[in-house]
Design an enzyme around this catalytic site. Structure first.
Site, PDB file in Angstrom:
ATOM      1  N   HIS A 127      51.204  31.014  35.731  1.00 31.20           N
ATOM      2  CA  HIS A 127      49.763  31.013  35.997  1.00 31.20           C
ATOM      3  C   HIS A 127      49.437  30.174  37.214  1.00 31.20           C
ATOM      4  O   HIS A 127      49.939  29.066  37.351  1.00 31.20           O
ATOM      5  CB  HIS A 127      48.998  30.437  34.797  1.00 31.20           C
ATOM      6  N   LYS A 154      55.007  38.225  33.370  1.00 30.18           N
ATOM      7  CA  LYS A 154      53.556  38.014  33.385  1.00 30.18           C
ATOM      8  C   LYS A 154      53.191  37.079  34.533  1.00 30.18           C
ATOM      9  O   LYS A 154      53.608  35.917  34.552  1.00 30.18           O
ATOM     10  CB  LYS A 154      53.079  37.420  32.060  1.00 30.18           C
ATOM     11  N   LYS A 300      24.056  47.004  51.682  1.00 26.94           N
ATOM     12  CA  LYS A 300      23.655  48.374  52.030  1.00 26.94           C
ATOM     13  C   LYS A 300      23.654  48.662  53.533  1.00 26.94           C
ATOM     14  O   LYS A 300      23.878  49.794  53.942  1.00 26.94           O
ATOM     15  CB  LYS A 300      22.265  48.668  51.457  1.00 26.94           C
ATOM     16  N   ASP A 338      18.952  56.436  47.091  1.00 26.23           N
ATOM     17  CA  ASP A 338      17.766  55.683  46.652  1.00 26.23           C
ATOM     18  C   ASP A 338      16.520  56.398  47.157  1.00 26.23           C
ATOM     19  O   ASP A 338      15.531  56.547  46.436  1.00 26.23           O
ATOM     20  CB  ASP A 338      17.739  54.284  47.291  1.00 26.23           C
TER      21      ASP A 338
END
Ligand code: NAG
Ligand code: NAG
Ligand code: NAG
Ligand code: NAG
Length: 518
Positions: A127, A154, A300, A338
């Site tokens: 980890h 892992k 956007k 939109d």
């Protein structure tokens, strides 16, 4: 015969007592988990000899036994020998999987040398709570874990940006012919590592039993993984879609689009993409697997710049909310649904009121837009496109003026709006943030002035009925909520993504049911 390995859904259990952990195993089973992870280090009291049989006997699902030490991010602070003894006992008592930290593997290997039952697989884990190392370092780590004697690898890192997750997908790709591998990224930027596991062939992915019960940061609930995202249906061929935004966690789009994909049998998954830099994101996630994107605030405008081609109306607006990866050449095509979503909702509102004469009922109408931001622009250009006479009212007059000039409309200051009534029967589209929390008593226009409008639209959908819409209704106007625009922009996106008609009823139902718990 090659059967595709499936990615297991593992419920990570962090109960504080053995009794509660037993209960949680049953809940996990009922929620459709394939495996449970027992985090022994979360138990406030744990007596291996007495408690392991209680946890392992009569278990409803295969278990991973994990006893995470403090030095690897867990809660266990006792001595290492007792910890490894407990894990070895769990193995002998029938645990299906044991999770051993890479650093503890040399000692543990020696311990299990002559006594490792075949039924038990060893997951060797590593980890990183700070970062996601470079691809090269991850590959070395992957090899090191394999050579330590892992049955299952892992690797867990921390994603500092969504592009970090791509490195873990690469690890899963190289793992495919070698050894089952779990590769996940913690943190909110790492969410897609948890959701796209089945797509990239990860051995398993973790889900929590409920929000607030995560065993690692960024873990979704098991219930969302199955019911909202449908992970059990995702495979290597599944196309990936999602919403690019920041923040994006509150978005309802995943609920709506995933339900719609399943309804029509489209093999796709729709996920939230928490993106800081759109350009980097689109460069990295530009394989044919990534078939379409929704785009929301604040991306956007920038997203438009990253497209290879942009629909003319979207280009005029200067913002897109949809990107489709064109199938034949992989080019990115930008659209603004939109605009069409809002305008068509307003048109249908008007059609309910006046007899239709063909053509747009907006033709020749006075159309007032409050706000000159992205949504304001979309409404203004859309209305202009339908032949309306457009007025822009904005707190900052100069912004109103520049938008009005760019489309041949007229500008107003917000103060002028209350006295503005050149004709009766005007249309008002509110896109200002005025009245948003905490300024909930503010409104862009006085109630009396609303009498001159026959239809009032509000771009927001939470709350569904804003003060503005309430007052407009009281003045006898038709009101159209932002919810209608939201549904319609999503339906149009769905069609652009899949080439199919959107399953309207399912999308509306999903929207209604997800709204109720907000
Ligand atoms: C994505 O790939 C396509 C096809 O190779 C290319 O035309 C496009 O410019 C790429 N876009 C980005 C943002 O990398
Ligand atoms: C605007 O509405 C008010 C109140 O209903 C009305 O008195 C006025 O005549 C209207 N203005 C126009 C131009 O129709
Ligand atoms: C429009 O005005 C209302 C005032 O009631 C406000 O609450 C709402 O947030 C505004 N719309 C937008 C898009 O912000
Ligand atoms: C609320 O009003 C204050 C004062 O006008 C303004 O500074 C602030 O930005 C407003 N908040 C929102 C969310 O619009």
């Amino acid at each position: 015969m090659a059967t595709e390995k499936r990615c297991y859904l593992c419920a990570a259990l962090v109960a504080p007592s053995v009794q509660e952990m037993r209960e949680q195993m049953k809940v996990a089973y009922a929620q459709g988990a394939d495996i449970v992870e027992l985090r022994l280090d979360h138990l406030s009291q744990f007596e291996p000899a007495a408690d392991l049989p209680l946890l392992l006997n009569g278990r409803p699902l295969p278990v991973i036994v994990t006893y995470r030490p403090f030095w690897e991010g867990g809660k266990y602070k006792g001595d290492e020998a007792s910890r490894l003894d407990a894990l070895h006992s769990a193995m002998l008592l029938g645990a299906d999987f044991i999770d051993i930290e890479l650093k503890a593997m040399p000692v543990f290997s020696a311990k299990m040398q002559d006594n490792k039952p075949n039924y038990c697989k060893v997951i060797v884990s590593n980890h990183n709570f700070e970062t996601t190392p470079s691809a090269d370092i991850l590959v070395s780590l992957f090899k090191e874990i394999i050579s330590s004697g892992a049955d299952i690898v892992k690797i867990v890192t921390t994603a500092e940006s969504i592009t970090d997750v791509w490195k873990l997908f690469q690890i899963l790709a190289i793992s495919q012919l070698q050894v089952p591998t779990i590769a996940l990224a913690m943190g909110e930027h790492g969410l897609i590592s948890r959701l796209l596991c089945p797509k990239y062939g990860g051995f398993l992915t973790f889900g929590s039993l409920a929000s607030g019960k995560e065993s690692a940061s960024g873990q979704p609930t098991l219930s969302d993984m199955r019911n909202a995202y449908g992970l059990q249906h995702v495979n290597k061929q599944t196309k990936v879609y999602g919403i690019i935004g920041k923040p994006v966690g509150h978005s309802k789009s995943p609920f709506i689009h995933n339900a719609a994909f399943r309804k029509v049998g489209h093999d796709g998954i729709y996920v939230p993409f928490l993106v800081d830099n759109v350009k980097d994101f689109l460069n990295v996630y530009n394989t044919s697997d990534f078939a379409g994107f929704s785009v929301t605030i604040p991306h956007k405008e920038t997203a438009l710049e990253c497209c290879d081609e942009v629909d003319p109306l979207a280009k005029a607006i200067g913002a897109i909310n949809t990107i489709v990866k064109r199938r034949n050449d992989g080019k990115l095509i930008g659209y603004n649904t939109d605009c069409e979503g809002a305008i068509s909702a307003i048109e249908d509102g008007l059609r309910g009121m006046i007899s239709s004469t063909g053509g747009s009922p907006l033709m020749g109408r006075y159309f007032v837009v409050t706000g000159a931001g992205g949504a304001g622009k979309a409404l203004a250009y859309g209305a202009k496109d339908r032949g309306a006479k457009v007025f822009i009212a904005n707190r900052n007059y100069d912004r109103a003026k520049s938008l009005a000039d760019s489309l041949g409309g007229e500008a107003l200051s917000l103060d002028q709006l209350n006295a503005f009534c050149p004709v009766n029967g005007m249309i008002l589209a509110n896109t200002t943030s005025l009245g948003m929390h905490p300024n909930i008593s503010e409104t862009p226009i006085a109630k009396d002035a609303l009498r001159n409008y026959s239809l009032v639209f509000d771009a927001v959908y939470t709350p569904r009925y804003t003060r503005l819409l309430r007052e407009a209704e009281e003045c006898g106007a038709i009101v159209v909520s932002g919810l209608e625009m939201f549904i319609r922009q999503a339906m149009m996106q769905f069609s652009l993504f899949t080439g199919l008609n959107a399953p309207e009823q399912v999308m509306r139902e999903k929207m209604a049911s997800t709204s109720s718990y907000l």
